[in-house]
Design a protein around this motif. Structure first.
Motif, mmCIF file in Angstrom:
data_model
loop_
_atom_site.group_PDB
_atom_site.id
_atom_site.type_symbol
_atom_site.label_atom_id
_atom_site.label_comp_id
_atom_site.label_asym_id
_atom_site.label_seq_id
_atom_site.Cartn_x
_atom_site.Cartn_y
_atom_site.Cartn_z
ATOM 1 N N GLY A 1 35.747 13.060 34.455
ATOM 2 C CA GLY A 1 36.123 11.657 34.463
ATOM 3 C C GLY A 1 37.525 11.453 35.014
ATOM 4 N N ILE A 2 38.082 10.292 34.754
ATOM 5 C CA ILE A 2 39.440 9.968 35.186
ATOM 6 C C ILE A 2 40.212 9.498 33.963
ATOM 7 C CG2 ILE A 2 40.871 8.484 36.645
ATOM 8 C CD1 ILE A 2 38.451 8.246 38.532
ATOM 9 N N GLY B 1 40.384 -0.767 34.951
ATOM 10 C CA GLY B 1 40.091 -0.489 36.344
ATOM 11 C C GLY B 1 40.423 0.922 36.782
ATOM 12 N N LYS B 2 40.892 1.743 35.837
ATOM 13 C CA LYS B 2 41.306 3.108 36.193
ATOM 14 C C LYS B 2 40.509 4.177 35.437
ATOM 15 C CE LYS B 2 46.059 1.495 36.849
ATOM 16 N NZ LYS B 2 47.458 1.618 36.357
ATOM 17 N N MET B 3 40.423 4.040 34.106
ATOM 18 C CA MET B 3 39.813 5.100 33.281
ATOM 19 C C MET B 3 38.311 5.174 33.494
ATOM 20 S SD MET B 3 39.724 5.568 29.122
ATOM 21 C CE MET B 3 41.487 5.832 28.935
ATOM 22 N N GLN B 4 37.816 6.406 33.631
ATOM 23 C CA GLN B 4 36.386 6.699 33.620
ATOM 24 C C GLN B 4 36.194 7.818 32.579
ATOM 25 O OE1 GLN B 4 34.217 4.995 35.343
ATOM 26 N NE2 GLN B 4 35.665 3.849 36.600
ATOM 27 N N GLN C 1 36.806 15.736 26.314
ATOM 28 C CA GLN C 1 37.854 14.735 26.216
ATOM 29 C C GLN C 1 37.591 13.681 27.297
ATOM 30 O OE1 GLN C 1 38.860 18.191 26.744
ATOM 31 N NE2 GLN C 1 38.578 18.410 24.518
ATOM 32 N N VAL C 2 38.502 12.755 27.430
ATOM 33 C CA VAL C 2 38.325 11.685 28.402
ATOM 34 C C VAL C 2 38.170 12.248 29.811
ATOM 35 C CG1 VAL C 2 39.479 9.725 29.523
ATOM 36 C CG2 VAL C 2 39.517 9.952 27.027
ATOM 37 N N GLU C 3 38.959 13.260 30.138
ATOM 38 C CA GLU C 3 38.972 13.774 31.503
ATOM 39 C C GLU C 3 37.782 14.675 31.817
ATOM 40 O OE1 GLU C 3 42.629 14.792 34.272
ATOM 41 O OE2 GLU C 3 42.296 16.398 32.821
ATOM 42 N N GLN D 1 27.484 4.300 38.261
ATOM 43 C CA GLN D 1 28.172 3.219 37.554
ATOM 44 C C GLN D 1 29.624 3.547 37.241
ATOM 45 O OE1 GLN D 1 25.712 1.837 34.162
ATOM 46 N NE2 GLN D 1 24.022 3.028 35.052
ATOM 47 N N TYR D 2 30.032 4.770 37.556
ATOM 48 C CA TYR D 2 31.375 5.236 37.229
ATOM 49 C C TYR D 2 32.055 5.780 38.497
ATOM 50 C CZ TYR D 2 29.664 4.926 32.422
ATOM 51 O OH TYR D 2 29.140 4.484 31.225
#
Length: 414
Positions: free
Chosen positions: A224-225, A234-237, A275-277, A310-311
């Motif tokens: 992810g980001i 508009g930034k986090m994925q 984690q998120v990333e 979608q991401y």
């Protein structure tokens, strides 16, 4: 054939030894405590006169019952695993013998919420008058696969003490780590020196299994980001959310363990972390047909790729690992392996039940390593949990079946 059984006493002793394997461990075997039982088995094999019994550096027990026949008999192997499942504690097992079962609910004393009911365990209906062994309610019992071990040990004791019973050379193999999929990773097939084998690790009395799932593992790693959550618009994925979306999008009415039976395969997520990333999902994929297996894998890839649309900016990597294949492909080439097993079960006074396994055994991989190796009942039921049970009479029937198999192979040799 007058067998003075020792299987009950052996089993009651073996289950008290904690042999739980650990899929997180990198050692071989995965837990040292498995060798506590293996060492005892070697001592008992030596005590009955099997002089080459030994434990190797990988935790495998090898032993040979020498041929007492003048015929050219193929070498057969009987195999069981010493470890118990990581899914439920195997420490401080307290086995209980429920004598002369009459069909009543079996309430386990250390946790009265653990109750064996015939409505939930229909095979108990065939056990009226038999002696049922359970744990006390805090642990699994360990019948998977210490029933098989006790049965092989009892059969070996009978053959060693009755030289008038003719048989060919017989190999005994006890493996570690079967429950975590590593049971035959370090088996030395050349050293074992068997032509055909039988795992003693099945369930219902009389069951014989020459077909298993084919199995792969798939790992999906999602990238992810990451961004500060206070400024993430508009930034986090989030890889965590993407992973959750993938799991939630899996079919619910087909190709899932909850909705399949008999010859139907499935896709099953067994772990998720991240984690998120970055996040990782581990899947097991199962089917009796290899082409269907590959179809399931492709569907899982497509689900993931559709979700990733979608991401923007997120992506995934796929890793597929072959685990085992349907043993039937190998065993079908040697019809006598199945024929003699079914004859042995019948000779033990039992109706054979030929069936497929919605899973795999050491025999799956052994078959593709050059040792055709179907699975024979050990009598274990409700394995991997606190309601696990086995009957003494079923274990005794398995002992007779093992002995009969040794005799039948000799009788049909020249």
């Amino acid at each position: 054939m007058n067998i003075i059984y020792t299987v009950k006493e052996r089993f009651l002793n073996y289950v008290k030894i904690d042999t739980q394997s650990d899929h997180h461990s990198k050692t071989v075997p995965s837990t040292l405590k498995q060798t506590h039982l293996s060492k005892i088995l070697v001592e008992e094999l030596l005590a009955i006169g099997i002089t080459d019994a030994h434990l190797d550096q990988f935790g495998y027990v090898y032993a040979t019952i020498l041929s007492n026949s003048h015929k050219n008999v193929p070498v057969i192997c009987f195999c069981s695993h010493v470890d118990t499942s990581p899914d439920c504690s195997g420490a401080n097992v307290k086995p209980i013998v429920h004598h002369h079962y009459t069909g009543e609910d079996l309430i386990l004393p250390d946790d009265s919420s653990i109750v064996l009911k015939m409505t939930e365990h229909p095979d108990l209906a065939q056990q009226i008058g038999n002696d049922i062994i359970t744990a006390s309610g805090n642990t699994l019992l360990g019948a998977d696969n210490k029933a098989g071990i006790a049965e092989i040990m009892d059969a070996a004791t009978f053959l060693m003490s009755h030289p008038e019973v003719k048989h060919g050379e017989i190999k005994i193999l006890f493996t570690p780590d079967e429950e975590i999929g590593r049971g035959v990773n370090y088996v030395d097939i050349k050293k074992l020196g068997a032509d055909f084998g039988y795992t003693i690790d099945g369930e219902t009395l009389g069951s014989y299994e020459d077909e298993t799932f084919s199995a792969d593992g798939m790992t999906i790693t999602i990238y992810g980001i990451s961004a500060h959550p206070g400024f993430a618009k508009g930034k986090m994925q989030s890889a965590i959310k993407i992973a959750s979306h993938i799991i939630n999008s899996l079919p619910k009415n087909r190709i899932s363990p909850e909705s399949t039976e008999k010859m139907e395969g499935f896709v099953h997520p067994v772990s998720i972390e991240g984690q998120v990333e970055q996040a990782t999902i581990e899947f097991i994929i199962r089917d009796f047909d290899d082409e269907n297996l590959f179809t399931h894998e492709e569907e899982l890839r497509n689900i993931t790729l559709q979700i990733l649309e979608q991401y923007p900016g997120a992506y995934a990597e796929f890793t597929v690992t072959e685990q085992y294949r349907n043993m039937k492909k190998v065993i079908a080439q040697y019809p006598e392996v199945s024929q003699y097993a079914l004859m042995a079960i019948e000779r033990a006074g039992i109706e054979p039940k030929k069936q497929s396994i919605r899973g795999g055994t050491d025999g799956s991989r052994l078959s593709f390593m050059g040792l055709p190796c179907p699975n024979i009942f050990a009598g274990e039921h409700a394995f991997h949990g606190k309601q696990e049970w086995v009957s003494v009479q079923d274990m005794e029937a398995a002992v007779r079946t093992i002995v009969n198999l040794a005799l039948i192979w000799e009788e049909n040799s020249i």
